[in-house]
Scaffold this motif. Structure first.
Motif, short mmCIF file in Angstrom:
data_model
loop_
_atom_site.label_atom_id
_atom_site.label_comp_id
_atom_site.label_asym_id
_atom_site.label_seq_id
_atom_site.Cartn_x
_atom_site.Cartn_y
_atom_site.Cartn_z
N GLU A 58 7.31 -6.23 13.23
CA GLU A 58 7.35 -7.24 12.54
C GLU A 58 7.73 -7.06 11.22
OE1 GLU A 58 4.01 -10.46 11.54
OE2 GLU A 58 3.20 -8.57 12.75
N VAL A 123 -2.94 -0.56 24.74
CA VAL A 123 -1.62 -1.20 25.30
C VAL A 123 -1.91 -2.65 26.19
CG1 VAL A 123 0.31 -0.77 26.65
CG2 VAL A 123 -0.44 0.93 25.20
N SER A 124 -3.11 -2.45 26.94
CA SER A 124 -3.66 -3.47 27.69
C SER A 124 -5.09 -3.47 27.75
CB SER A 124 -3.08 -3.48 29.14
OG SER A 124 -3.69 -2.18 29.88
N LEU A 163 5.44 -2.70 27.70
CA LEU A 163 5.95 -3.63 28.98
C LEU A 163 5.82 -2.97 30.33
CD1 LEU A 163 8.97 -5.62 27.40
CD2 LEU A 163 6.97 -6.54 28.26
N GLN A 166 2.26 -2.57 30.97
CA GLN A 166 1.74 -4.02 31.67
C GLN A 166 2.08 -4.10 33.11
OE1 GLN A 166 3.05 -6.93 29.00
NE2 GLN A 166 1.33 -6.31 27.28
N GLU A 169 0.28 -2.38 35.36
CA GLU A 169 -1.10 -2.94 35.56
C GLU A 169 -1.25 -4.34 36.38
OE1 GLU A 169 -3.67 -2.68 32.36
OE2 GLU A 169 -4.98 -4.27 32.86
N MET A 170 0.10 -5.11 36.40
CA MET A 170 0.05 -6.11 37.26
C MET A 170 0.44 -5.68 38.59
SD MET A 170 -0.76 -8.30 35.22
CE MET A 170 -1.79 -7.19 34.48
N VAL A 297 11.22 -10.50 40.37
CA VAL A 297 10.18 -11.25 40.61
C VAL A 297 9.71 -11.83 39.17
CG1 VAL A 297 7.85 -10.80 41.53
CG2 VAL A 297 9.60 -9.72 42.44
N GLN A 298 9.69 -10.95 38.16
CA GLN A 298 9.07 -11.27 36.99
C GLN A 298 9.74 -10.56 35.88
OE1 GLN A 298 4.50 -11.00 37.08
NE2 GLN A 298 4.55 -11.39 34.87
N LYS A 299 9.71 -11.31 34.85
CA LYS A 299 10.45 -11.09 33.55
C LYS A 299 9.67 -11.05 32.32
CE LYS A 299 14.57 -12.37 31.13
NZ LYS A 299 15.93 -13.34 30.83
N ASN A 300 9.21 -10.09 31.74
CA ASN A 300 8.38 -10.18 30.60
C ASN A 300 9.00 -9.67 29.28
OD1 ASN A 300 6.26 -10.73 32.50
ND2 ASN A 300 5.87 -8.76 32.67
N ILE A 301 8.95 -10.57 28.24
CA ILE A 301 9.64 -10.43 27.09
C ILE A 301 8.68 -10.32 25.89
CG2 ILE A 301 11.27 -11.50 25.70
CD1 ILE A 301 12.03 -13.43 27.91
N LEU A 302 8.68 -9.03 25.08
CA LEU A 302 7.90 -9.00 24.16
C LEU A 302 8.71 -8.46 22.86
CD1 LEU A 302 4.98 -8.19 22.95
CD2 LEU A 302 5.16 -5.90 24.24
N ARG B 125 -4.19 -6.08 38.74
CA ARG B 125 -4.79 -4.63 39.12
C ARG B 125 -6.34 -4.77 39.11
NH1 ARG B 125 -7.42 -1.40 41.09
NH2 ARG B 125 -7.32 0.84 40.89
N GLU B 169 -5.48 -10.37 30.80
CA GLU B 169 -5.85 -9.21 30.72
C GLU B 169 -4.82 -8.35 29.76
OE1 GLU B 169 -5.87 -7.84 35.15
OE2 GLU B 169 -5.25 -5.85 34.60
N MET B 170 -3.85 -8.65 29.62
CA MET B 170 -2.91 -8.06 28.64
C MET B 170 -3.52 -8.03 27.15
SD MET B 170 -0.73 -6.44 30.11
CE MET B 170 -1.92 -6.45 31.66
N ARG B 173 -9.47 -7.45 24.72
CA ARG B 173 -9.81 -6.02 24.65
C ARG B 173 -11.58 -5.98 24.93
NH1 ARG B 173 -5.63 -5.59 25.43
NH2 ARG B 173 -4.04 -5.04 24.19
N VAL B 297 4.70 -14.21 20.78
CA VAL B 297 4.39 -12.99 20.88
C VAL B 297 5.09 -12.22 22.14
CG1 VAL B 297 2.80 -10.97 20.80
CG2 VAL B 297 2.20 -12.94 19.57
N GLN B 298 4.60 -12.91 23.20
CA GLN B 298 4.90 -12.45 24.45
C GLN B 298 5.45 -13.64 25.42
OE1 GLN B 298 3.06 -8.98 26.30
NE2 GLN B 298 4.10 -8.82 28.00
N LYS B 299 6.44 -13.60 26.10
CA LYS B 299 7.01 -14.49 27.08
C LYS B 299 7.01 -13.88 28.55
CE LYS B 299 10.93 -17.80 27.84
NZ LYS B 299 11.96 -18.37 26.96
N ASN B 300 6.10 -14.57 29.47
CA ASN B 300 6.30 -13.82 30.77
C ASN B 300 6.79 -14.83 31.73
OD1 ASN B 300 5.28 -11.61 29.72
ND2 ASN B 300 3.16 -12.41 29.91
N ILE B 301 7.71 -14.49 32.62
CA ILE B 301 8.42 -15.36 33.42
C ILE B 301 8.20 -15.12 34.89
CG2 ILE B 301 10.51 -16.83 34.31
CD1 ILE B 301 11.54 -15.77 31.47
N LEU B 302 7.49 -15.83 35.75
CA LEU B 302 7.31 -15.62 37.04
C LEU B 302 7.55 -16.77 38.10
CD1 LEU B 302 5.63 -13.62 39.24
CD2 LEU B 302 3.51 -14.73 38.74
#
Lengths: 316, 316
Positions: A58, A123-124, A163, A166, A169-170, A297-302, B125, B169-170, B173, B297-302
């Motif tokens: 940031e 982290v998760s 990422l 994560q 973990e998924m 399958v999945q795309k994660n943007i951080l 998981r 899950e992500m 805490r 913060v985060q964008k997840n595409i499935l």
């Protein structure tokens, strides 16, 4: 600690634009920098610790109005092509003032300084990374990966490492065999085991990274490391064991070179997890994945970084 | 089981294009359908069970060459505006042949049929969703959410529910207070508790959903439900308790109406997790988030669906 001579390439730019800064860091890493660091003017460092090999997440425009230094770290013997770097920056940043300089420095101070800024990172929900010099006990469900990242990439604070964890973990369900390509500090290998993988083989081209990963095995208390092995290897070249999961957190232009081998080694219902990609590179990488028979399958943007979960495209 | 009369709107289209099919499902849901279903010609059903309110995740072109039925389910008393639906489809699908018909049917068969296709689903998981009519014991680390989804949305098989669970899950805490907006079957509320949240309040505009969520509390064996409450409510209107996390898995044009209230109720370092968004709607939603002071913060595409983790934009 022995005093090793290092080189640093310092790119000073007249901007705090994170995309540009990330992009210059990326160019330095492309030129084989062992790590990068970003320093902002106006007391940024006091408020936002920046880390070896890690981008700050940031930036407040208020604190920093002008100069930013992007530093690439190189070992004494590395040959750095400043001319190519200069040309690449010039091509991309036509409207930004910048300068490049090369300096030498001794190792010890750099590491000490960096250690001050590296703390426990959750982290998760279930995975926490802790540096070995900090005492930390996780809660009942929490698995703590203990690391001395040394000079290898992967402290857990970089978005691309997050990422990767994560993604594991998924998609880990327990009992998987895993190949970790470009293992660095070994962080994703340990995460895979913490999440229930049965066996992990981690590879890195850099002997120093492999040494660091092997050393990190000794620090694990929560994680079974009896089935974790690290070896120096060029991506997946020559590897023969099949895997349920392959994870690779490396730069995209290198990733591409393992797509074929990964297809051979990954079981048909397995997943290939990719990291190390900045958002601007995503379109190109996705095209390359498709070309090599991989389906996203999945795309994660951080924070401007992308993690992919992919599987083999089924033959119709 | 009582026999309730239902209405279904059947849109038949001459395509197997998932984007178009998703889009028509979306139109039906926009017109207050209680759930949607997709039926493909050529034996698709035998190979890919499709579920109430759930899109199938994969389509093989080989199996299905032409007709697809997208069915929206409506209760007996709902007024369905076929003209508006027809116009919306016509505007978007200029090159596709389609027809629309309205039919009535009795409840029981529909539910029975649906139950046959709804099985245990490992969503991440640590979180598994199991229908109450299947015996399932998870492994040591696995938390099993047991559901009778009834007529409420949220069986765990839809990508948007998976993204919701993954997001929790992500970012959970442990010890958080959570608001679950549009709770449906209560699935995300239970997931939050399974992941260590301290207290969850779930709201839904639909009394039938709230009833179903309350009923589902009784089925939980692995999950502490003593601090889970469900109530009928219009989004967050009138809610006063602050939260560490707000999660909302509903359609984007409805999501937008809660952004202001969510800002008031979410603690400054909290996260707002959003789901229910198809990829085509992402740009518009992101603009709306920004406008209301939310930062992604985060964008997840499935599988064409998007989940967001957002936080309050800090005032500079």
């Amino acid at each position: 600690m022995t005093e090793i001579l290092w080189q640093k390439v310092i790119v000073s730019v007249d901007t705090v634009d994170t995309q540009l800064i990330d992009w210059i860091s990326y160019l330095l890493l492309e030129q084989e920098a062992q790590g990068t660091e970003v320093n902002y003017a106006y007391g940024y460092l006091e408020n936002h610790p920046d880390l070896f090999g890690e981008m700050p997440q940031e930036i407040s425009d208020e604190m920093l109005k002008k100069d930013t230094e992007i530093i690439g770290y190189y070992s004494e013997e590395q040959v750095i092509d400043l001319e190519t770097l200069d040309k690449a920056i010039k091509d991309a940043l036509s409207e930004v003032q910048y300068s490049i300089k090369l300096e030498s420095f001794e190792n010890e101070n750099w590491q000490k300084n960096w250690m001050q800024h590296y703390h426990v990172q959750r982290v998760s929900r279930f995975i926490t990374i802790a540096p070995i010099w900090e005492k930390y006990e996780g809660s009942k469900d929490e698995k703590v990966i203990r690391l001395d990242p040394g000079l290898a990439f992967g402290t857990g604070t970089h978005p691309t490492t997050q990422l990767g964890v994560q993604g594991l973990e998924m998609y880990i369900r327990g009992g998987e065999t895993v190949l970790d390509v470009g293992t660095g500090s070994g962080i994703l290998a340990f995460a895979a085991m913490a999440l229930g993988a049965e066996k992990v083989d981690g590879f890195d081209l850099d002997p120093q990274a492999v040494e660091s990963a092997i050393q990190n095995k000794d620090f694990q208390a929560d994680i079974d490391i009896s089935n974790v092995n690290f070896a120096v290897n060029d991506l997946l070249v020559g590897v023969t064991q099949e895997a349920d999961l392959i994870v690779a957190n490396i730069l995209p232009h290198i990733l591409v070179n393992m797509f074929e081998d990964a297809r051979k080694l990954l079981k048909d219902d397995g997943y290939l997890l990719l990291g190390g990609i900045i958002e601007d590179q995503a379109t190109k990488l996705e095209a390359s994945l498709k070309e090599h028979g991989w389906k996203v399958v999945q795309k994660n943007i951080l924070n401007g970084w992308v993690g992919y979960v992919t599987e083999k495209e089924r033959d119709e």
